[in-house]
Design an enzyme around this catalytic site. Sequence first.
Site, PDB file in Angstrom:
ATOM      1  N   GLN A 194      67.990  70.172  31.231  1.00  0.00           N
ATOM      2  CA  GLN A 194      68.977  70.369  32.230  1.00  0.00           C
ATOM      3  C   GLN A 194      68.149  71.981  32.576  1.00  0.00           C
ATOM      4  O   GLN A 194      68.740  71.748  34.410  1.00  0.00           O
ATOM      5  CB  GLN A 194      70.401  70.533  31.591  1.00  0.00           C
ATOM      6  CG  GLN A 194      71.100  69.559  31.378  1.00  0.00           C
ATOM      7  CD  GLN A 194      71.373  68.744  32.374  1.00  0.00           C
ATOM      8  OE1 GLN A 194      71.983  69.216  33.426  1.00  0.00           O
ATOM      9  NE2 GLN A 194      71.780  67.663  32.878  1.00  0.00           N
ATOM     10  N   GLY A 215      61.957  63.241  33.473  1.00  0.00           N
ATOM     11  CA  GLY A 215      61.614  63.407  34.656  1.00  0.00           C
ATOM     12  C   GLY A 215      62.609  63.289  35.504  1.00  0.00           C
ATOM     13  O   GLY A 215      62.671  63.556  35.886  1.00  0.00           O
ATOM     14  N   THR A 252      51.082  52.491  24.833  1.00  0.00           N
ATOM     15  CA  THR A 252      50.988  52.950  26.860  1.00  0.00           C
ATOM     16  C   THR A 252      51.182  52.833  27.037  1.00  0.00           C
ATOM     17  O   THR A 252      52.575  53.459  27.175  1.00  0.00           O
ATOM     18  CB  THR A 252      49.943  51.080  26.890  1.00  0.00           C
ATOM     19  OG1 THR A 252      49.747  50.303  26.193  1.00  0.00           O
ATOM     20  CG2 THR A 252      49.584  51.145  28.358  1.00  0.00           C
ATOM     21  N   CYS A 339      82.123  57.249  26.822  1.00  0.00           N
ATOM     22  CA  CYS A 339      82.841  56.586  26.658  1.00  0.00           C
ATOM     23  C   CYS A 339      82.117  55.492  25.772  1.00  0.00           C
ATOM     24  O   CYS A 339      80.379  55.536  26.239  1.00  0.00           O
ATOM     25  CB  CYS A 339      82.789  55.388  27.403  1.00  0.00           C
ATOM     26  SG  CYS A 339      83.432  54.019  27.312  1.00  0.00           S
TER      27      CYS A 339
HETATM   28  C1  LIG Z   1      69.931  63.257  30.302  1.00  0.00           C
HETATM   29  C2  LIG Z   1      69.632  64.673  28.753  1.00  0.00           C
HETATM   30  C3  LIG Z   1      69.022  64.140  27.646  1.00  0.00           C
HETATM   31  C4  LIG Z   1      68.557  62.790  27.366  1.00  0.00           C
HETATM   32  O1  LIG Z   1      67.540  62.839  28.315  1.00  0.00           O
HETATM   33  P1  LIG Z   1      67.097  60.886  28.857  1.00  0.00           P
HETATM   34  O2  LIG Z   1      66.256  61.065  30.579  1.00  0.00           O
HETATM   35  O3  LIG Z   1      68.123  60.364  28.536  1.00  0.00           O
HETATM   36  O4  LIG Z   1      66.426  60.895  26.943  1.00  0.00           O
HETATM   37  C5  LIG Z   1      68.886  65.704  26.648  1.00  0.00           C
HETATM   38  N1  LIG Z   1      69.287  66.374  26.560  1.00  0.00           N
HETATM   39  C6  LIG Z   1      69.709  66.767  27.579  1.00  0.00           C
HETATM   40  C7  LIG Z   1      70.406  68.177  27.684  1.00  0.00           C
HETATM   41  C8  LIG Z   1      70.217  66.084  29.415  1.00  0.00           C
HETATM   42  O5  LIG Z   1      70.679  66.664  29.846  1.00  0.00           O
END
Ligand SMILES: *Cc1c(COP(=O)(O)O)cnc(C)c1O
Length: 402
Positions: A194, A215, A252, A339
């Site tokens: 985040q 990303g 890959t 959910c």
């Molecule tokens: C979104 C998020 C993830 C997971 O990211 P993904 O792209 O879904 O693998 C892990 N940790 C935090 C704090 C996130 O906000």
Amino acid sequence: MESKDKNEEKSVFVYADNAATAPVMPQAVEAMLPYLYDAWGNPSSLHAKGRIAKAAIRDARERISAIIGCEPDELYFTSGATESANIAIRGAAHAMREAYGRRCIITTTIEHPAVYETCRRLEGEGYCVDYVGCNTSGIVSARDIEAALSAAHGGAALVAIVLANNEIGTIQPVGEVGDAAKEAGALSFTDATQAVGVIPIDVKKLGVDTMCFSGHKFGAPKGVGALYIRRGVPFARIIGGGGQENGIRPGTENVAGIVAMARALEVSVDLMRDVERVRAMRDRLIKGLTAAIPGVRLNGDPDMRLPGNVNVSIDGVSGESVAILLDMKGIYVSTGSACATGIRDPSRVLLSLGLSREEADSSIRISLSYTNTDADVDYILEQLPPIVMRLRKLRTGNYDEQ
Ligand SMILES: *Cc1c(COP(=O)(O)O)cnc(C)c1O
């Protein structure tokens, strides 16, 4: 279906769910297109097509590592933060167990499922896991982590802590936690998903051994992320396959995604100049909602929180109903419940703050970014209070009937 879709599609909408995913940046799409149309070679191929793809990955690795303050060979590309967190936690835990017989992992009750569920699984694989709680504003104390480190039987292998929580946006004392881990001879991991691309991050200043991010939380497409592993730390290879990413993440590479992520991060760093505007929108939203609706409480710390995060509990309504009605007005937010198989469980994170089940169920998360405007905040402040009043009236009405 089609007409329904058209009906639902608003010409005007307010996207206020940036913590779930950020809008894909046009600059990121532009950057990746050549690697889809022409330079689609396999980076492991020795011929020209392969070499071009390999050079693109090298270039992206250099640019991203420069931004987060590490060496290029300390950065590994993955499919996202979930994969990175799994590799980081397992890689460190297995290596520390193998080398020193340490089997204890210290984490927190407010981790994202990517970390929390990985730790839960490791409990069934002969590791002990200590889940350290937070205070009522959603901050974990470094002292509590230190205490858990001292209490760990046979010494802790790893401390895993989220840098900024995804639900309530609270920023954790990761630097202190990293120091405490080092002091105790344990490795440290932070989930910075985040934070990267939202606030400045220098991994060397944080002092952690490993760090993950994704990303799509800052403008790249979904399905690409990264893992930082400090040079020289004990680390076991978890996934079997080819030698890509130094064997840490074989398979890959997502070349176009990696290129897009580098571009999105550069643009994000540029946009951080806008952080005070985002923070001001956040605070105006919190103030406005609290003033307009009786029984609204902010969840999490008012100051130690991400610039765009608003998470509130609203007495007497369900967060889900509020989110559905906001959706009909073209305002996209999240609720405080996850959910799982159709049953809504109250948020583990909100319960950790000491909220009741009902309070947790009544929460919504509004996450803003540089893409939002003052007009968006005005629109939310105009639409949300009447929705809450309506739902409260309905609830009282139902109650009277019984
Ligand atoms: C979104 C998020 C993830 C997971 O990211 P993904 O792209 O879904 O693998 C892990 N940790 C935090 C704090 C996130 O906000």
